[in-house]
Design a protein around this motif. Structure first.
Motif, short mmCIF file in Angstrom:
data_model
loop_
_atom_site.label_atom_id
_atom_site.label_comp_id
_atom_site.label_asym_id
_atom_site.label_seq_id
_atom_site.Cartn_x
_atom_site.Cartn_y
_atom_site.Cartn_z
N LEU A 1 0.83 -1.22 0.00
CA LEU A 1 0.00 0.00 0.00
C LEU A 1 0.86 1.26 0.00
O LEU A 1 0.52 2.26 -0.64
N ARG A 2 1.99 1.21 0.70
CA ARG A 2 2.90 2.37 0.70
C ARG A 2 3.51 2.55 -0.69
O ARG A 2 3.68 3.69 -1.16
N ALA A 3 3.84 1.44 -1.34
CA ALA A 3 4.39 1.52 -2.69
C ALA A 3 3.37 2.09 -3.66
O ALA A 3 3.71 2.88 -4.55
N ILE A 4 2.11 1.71 -3.48
CA ILE A 4 1.04 2.25 -4.33
C ILE A 4 0.90 3.75 -4.12
O ILE A 4 0.72 4.52 -5.06
N GLU A 5 1.00 4.18 -2.87
CA GLU A 5 0.88 5.61 -2.54
C GLU A 5 1.99 6.42 -3.20
O GLU A 5 1.79 7.57 -3.59
N ASP A 6 3.16 5.82 -3.34
CA ASP A 6 4.31 6.52 -3.94
C ASP A 6 4.38 6.38 -5.45
O ASP A 6 5.24 6.99 -6.09
N TYR A 7 3.50 5.58 -6.03
CA TYR A 7 3.57 5.31 -7.47
C TYR A 7 3.30 6.59 -8.27
O TYR A 7 2.38 7.36 -7.97
N GLN A 8 4.11 6.82 -9.29
CA GLN A 8 3.95 7.97 -10.18
C GLN A 8 3.75 7.47 -11.61
O GLN A 8 4.45 6.58 -12.07
N GLY A 9 2.80 8.06 -12.28
CA GLY A 9 2.53 7.66 -13.66
C GLY A 9 1.29 8.37 -14.17
O GLY A 9 0.89 9.42 -13.64
N ASP A 10 0.68 7.81 -15.20
CA ASP A 10 -0.55 8.38 -15.75
C ASP A 10 -1.60 8.45 -14.64
O ASP A 10 -1.78 7.47 -13.89
N PRO A 11 -2.29 9.58 -14.46
CA PRO A 11 -3.27 9.72 -13.38
C PRO A 11 -4.32 8.61 -13.35
O PRO A 11 -4.70 8.15 -12.27
#
Length: 398
Positions: free
Chosen positions: A217-227
């Motif tokens: 879940l923390r990794a998902i929160e930090d994910y950057q990419g297409d909105p």
């Protein structure tokens, strides 16, 4: 006069069509523009008729004589060659319309009218393509078990065991439909049960350890990419529905006032409408996405065109970018994670969890009961689950 190939080649066009005769009613009609057409003159019931055989040199002299002899044999049995030719043409047309591909397409159209989900219809169309163009042209009445097995084993030899078995099951549906519509007498695919290698059952990889799930879940929160991908990835664990249902989510299906996402029957695997209670966190994610895609149809539109949703592999691709292999976590695995952790908590009725997952419940009466009886519990469970994930993401564990 008996024709020869030399005489035929030397027959030159004239101002008017003329005949060059062979024997027993066979002749060549030479037209002013140079075409040379085979004809047979015959009588039946006292009436003179003509039978067209085709053009020279496509139809050779020997072939024309063989066709004449075949026509004479038909006449000997009181069969009009023209009627027989027309019937053969009709039967050929029927056989063409009764090809495996055409019968399969009819079946798909029928299932579409019956409300089968579009992803399932697309998979059926994909199966038709996998069977190959040549096989698709084969009349269903002519296909033997051996021929079908040969096609299926092409996939088996490439290691696509599950695909081969799925194709056998699909082919069986097509043949049964052909039998039901009086276009075939048997289902050759039924005879192949047990002939293919049974693939090992594959389970979707999922993280069920609370601490590891919190790290995800923390990794998902930090994910950057297409909105669209970012927010779809964030919403997935909150609602834990099937990836295909989430990616095709439409704004018309979301009721913000009632905090409910209603998935229509056409999109559901089990062909039952399904309502998903939305927690405060889920609503916040959707509100953020609404400012980006709220004017379109899909909640999570493709980066290429807003007329389509994100692709079916988008969430899995995002997980790979985050460093999670397919053996660790999949988009479908969020359902397993939720099911495992919700059951492990001991706070919720297992039937309510099953209903939240949209698993099929046996019996129409029980389905209706489950849809209503567990709604209040599901609403409470949805909020608890989102709160629990917040704790896991921050490093806690209830």
């Amino acid at each position: 006069m008996v024709l020869t190939d030399t005489a035929i080649r030397n027959a030159k066009p004239a101002d008017k069509p003329y005949k060059v005769t062979d024997s027993q009613g066979l002749y060549l009609l030479v037209n002013p523009r140079g075409s040379k057409l085979w004809r047979i003159k015959y009588r039946i019931d006292g009436v003179e008729r003509k039978l067209s055989l085709g053009a020279y040199p496509e139809i050779t002299l020997a072939e024309a004589r063989a066709a004449r002899d075949a026509a004479r044999r038909q006449l000997a049995h009181a069969i009009d060659p023209n009627v027989a030719k027309r019937q053969a043409r009709i039967e050929a047309s029927i056989r063409a319309s009764n090809s495996f591909a055409s019968v399969a397409e009819e079946l798909i159209e029928k299932k579409a009218r019956e409300g089968l989900a579009e992803p399932t219809l697309e998979k059926m169309r994909w199966f038709v393509k996998l069977m190959g163009a040549d096989f698709g042209k084969r009349p269903v009445t002519d296909i033997t078990p051996q021929e079908l097995l040969h096609e299926l084993q092409k996939h088996e030899r490439r290691g696509r065991l599950e695909t081969a078995n799925l194709l056998r099951a699909f082919a069986s549906r097509v043949f049964r439909f052909a039998v039901a519509t009086a276009r075939a007498e048997r289902d050759p695919a039924q005879l192949l049960i047990g002939a293919l290698t049974t693939p090992r059952v594959k389970h979707f990889a999922a993280i069920i350890d609370p601490n590891e799930f919190g790290a995800l879940l923390r990794a998902i929160e930090d994910y950057q990419g297409d909105p669209a991908v970012m927010y779809a990835l964030k919403l997935t664990p909150h609602v834990f529905q099937r990836p295909g249902e989430l990616r095709q989510m439409e704004w018309a299906e979301v009721n913000f006032d009632k905090a409910v996402w209603t998935i229509p029957v056409t999109k559901m695997k089990m062909r039952q409408p399904h309502s998903v209670p939305l927690s405060r966190q889920a609503l916040a994610i959707l509100q953020a996405m609404r400012s980006l895609s709220g004017s379109g149809r899909y909640v999570f539109p493709s980066i290429r065109t807003r007329a389509r949703p994100i692709s079916e592999n988008t969430i899995n691709a995002a997980l790979r970018r985050m460093g999670y292999s397919k053996e660790q976590m999949t988009a479908h695995g969020f359902r397993t994670s939720a099911s495992s952790l919700l059951n492990e908590s001991g706070k919720w009725n297992p039937d309510a969890i099953e209903r939240a997952l949209a698993h099929m419940v046996a019996g129409s009466v029980r389905r209706i009961y489950n849809q209503s009886a567990y709604w209040a519990e599901r609403v409470e469970m949805a909020q608890w689950w989102s709160d629990y994930m917040d704790e896991l993401r921050s490093g806690g564990n209830r």
